[in-house]
Scaffold this active site. Sequence first.
Site, PDB file in Angstrom:
ATOM      1  N   ASP A 117       0.853  -1.205   0.000  1.00  0.00           N
ATOM      2  CA  ASP A 117       0.000   0.000   0.000  1.00  0.00           C
ATOM      3  C   ASP A 117       0.886   1.252   0.000  1.00  0.00           C
ATOM      4  OD1 ASP A 117      -0.811   0.499   3.543  1.00  0.00           O
ATOM      5  OD2 ASP A 117       0.972  -0.367   2.595  1.00  0.00           O
ATOM      6  N   ASP A 171       6.834   1.318   2.103  1.00  0.00           N
ATOM      7  CA  ASP A 171       6.653   0.339   1.022  1.00  0.00           C
ATOM      8  C   ASP A 171       7.576   0.710  -0.151  1.00  0.00           C
ATOM      9  OD1 ASP A 171       3.931   1.085   2.357  1.00  0.00           O
ATOM     10  OD2 ASP A 171       3.561  -0.927   1.599  1.00  0.00           O
ATOM     11  N   ASN A 219      -2.549   2.688   3.339  1.00  0.00           N
ATOM     12  CA  ASN A 219      -2.018   4.027   3.648  1.00  0.00           C
ATOM     13  C   ASN A 219      -2.804   5.125   2.933  1.00  0.00           C
ATOM     14  OD1 ASN A 219       0.192   3.453   5.371  1.00  0.00           O
ATOM     15  ND2 ASN A 219       1.375   2.735   3.608  1.00  0.00           N
ATOM     16  N   THR A 240       2.843  -5.993   2.745  1.00  0.00           N
ATOM     17  CA  THR A 240       3.345  -4.885   3.569  1.00  0.00           C
ATOM     18  C   THR A 240       2.252  -3.841   3.803  1.00  0.00           C
ATOM     19  OG1 THR A 240       4.118  -3.667   1.619  1.00  0.00           O
ATOM     20  CG2 THR A 240       5.698  -5.176   2.680  1.00  0.00           C
ATOM     21  N   PHE A 296      -0.835  -0.544  12.483  1.00  0.00           N
ATOM     22  CA  PHE A 296      -1.745  -0.035  11.447  1.00  0.00           C
ATOM     23  C   PHE A 296      -2.278  -1.125  10.503  1.00  0.00           C
ATOM     24  CE2 PHE A 296      -3.667   2.930   8.603  1.00  0.00           C
ATOM     25  CZ  PHE A 296      -3.479   2.404   7.336  1.00  0.00           C
ATOM     26  N   ASN A 297      -1.399  -1.950   9.926  1.00  0.00           N
ATOM     27  CA  ASN A 297      -1.842  -2.915   8.902  1.00  0.00           C
ATOM     28  C   ASN A 297      -2.889  -3.879   9.444  1.00  0.00           C
ATOM     29  OD1 ASN A 297      -0.213  -1.866   6.883  1.00  0.00           O
ATOM     30  ND2 ASN A 297       1.505  -3.234   7.351  1.00  0.00           N
ATOM     31  N   HIS A 348       9.599   0.069   8.173  1.00  0.00           N
ATOM     32  CA  HIS A 348       8.926  -1.194   8.532  1.00  0.00           C
ATOM     33  C   HIS A 348       8.939  -2.205   7.375  1.00  0.00           C
ATOM     34  CE1 HIS A 348       7.046   0.897  12.016  1.00  0.00           C
ATOM     35  NE2 HIS A 348       6.799   1.880  11.172  1.00  0.00           N
ATOM     36  N   ASP A 349       8.530  -1.751   6.190  1.00  0.00           N
ATOM     37  CA  ASP A 349       8.226  -2.691   5.101  1.00  0.00           C
ATOM     38  C   ASP A 349       9.453  -3.301   4.445  1.00  0.00           C
ATOM     39  OD1 ASP A 349       5.350  -0.734   4.043  1.00  0.00           O
ATOM     40  OD2 ASP A 349       5.570  -2.266   5.595  1.00  0.00           O
TER      41      ASP A 349
HETATM   42  O1  RIB Z   1       2.552   0.154  10.841  1.00  0.00           O
HETATM   43  C1  RIB Z   1       3.404   0.319   9.737  1.00  0.00           C
HETATM   44  C2  RIB Z   1       2.763  -0.198   8.497  1.00  0.00           C
HETATM   45  O2  RIB Z   1       1.593   0.549   8.203  1.00  0.00           O
HETATM   46  C3  RIB Z   1       3.658  -0.040   7.251  1.00  0.00           C
HETATM   47  O3  RIB Z   1       3.367  -1.066   6.351  1.00  0.00           O
HETATM   48  C4  RIB Z   1       3.227   1.274   6.699  1.00  0.00           C
HETATM   49  O4  RIB Z   1       3.457   1.376   5.287  1.00  0.00           O
HETATM   50  C5  RIB Z   1       1.752   1.234   6.967  1.00  0.00           C
HETATM   51  O5  RIB Z   1       1.144   0.494   5.932  1.00  0.00           O
HETATM   52 CA    CA Z   2       2.796  -0.518   4.048  1.00  0.00          CA
END
Ligand code: RIB
Ligand code: CA
Length: 320
Positions: free
Chosen positions: A12, A17, A42, A128, A169-170, A242-243
């Site tokens: 996303d 990403d 996102n 991701t 979040f994801n 993160h990704d």
């Molecule tokens: O919490 C971080 C994640 O949420 C990452 O994948 C960021 O791109 C958002 O999608």
């Molecule tokens: Ca992401």
Amino acid sequence: MTEKIKVIMDCDPGIDDALAMAYVAANQDVLELLAITSVSGNQSIEKVTRNALDLSEFYGLNVPVAEGAHEPLVREPQFAGEVHGNTGLGNCVLPKAEKQVEKENAVLFLHKILSELPEGEQAVLVPTGPLTNIALLLKTFPEIKSRIREIVFMGGAAKGGNVTPAAEFNIYADPEAAQIVCKAGVPLVMCGLDVTTQCFLTKNQIAKLCQSNNEVAKVCGDMAGFYISQPYNKYKGTVNVHDAVPFMYLVHPEFFSGEKAKISTDCSEGVSRGSTLCDFRWWNYKEEEMNALVLNKADTEQFQQHLISAIYELGETRKS
Ligand code: RIB
Ligand code: CA
């Protein structure tokens, strides 16, 4: 010559990403990227799909892009514009890709790519973003599990959260999808906040990228610079990429470690919505029930060096 790892990126984009995709593009000697699929997360599906097309072309990735779910399975979409900006890539404006999105939706496209793998071969799914596409794939075509080596996903947290004190979040964005993936019985590697918060770039490292005359480094630096300038990251002076973690785990598993667990997702409406419960009590379960490796340790320096050098290398090879 060791076999390349066949991977599919479900994303996303999203600034982290975008940096993760650069890492993949620089590691095609190890990772064979079969496809990129987009998912609402996102930003809206239109924006993240546009970004996936433009980023993959900018990085010289000659792979198909298929558009996925427009919304979570049950919940209302909650975009992260305050973190990734209105377009999803901060203030970065990339050349518009010539390639078009696949005519098939991502779920059908994932099924097609996996089904057409040579007999006995499998691929690694690397989501991701929210797990909506992956859940739809597993529920619509359960037999496809035999073509999936493992799902190495960025999401969740054994402890804490970012979008709420309890949830990442994801997972928060589509907890029902995450629960379907947790219960599907496919081997999982959870790259949650426990490990991704150890995988960051510093303000100085980002400034060097921005000042570079390497085109990919400048673009990645500008995107990360937007990310770090948001209130959410400003106070830390670092930004978690993160990704990139799931992909670097595949290329350099030695940089990471974790613990086996049985994971599940809180699908309530309450304060713990989207939290990932990681049950490490192995003595309570059969081995196959402990199907998730929850990463909790990373070599931060190696992560930083390998991500930064991948970005520069991509910029060099792209030119040639
Ligand atoms: O919490 C971080 C994640 O949420 C990452 O994948 C960021 O791109 C958002 O999608
Ligand atoms: Ca992401």
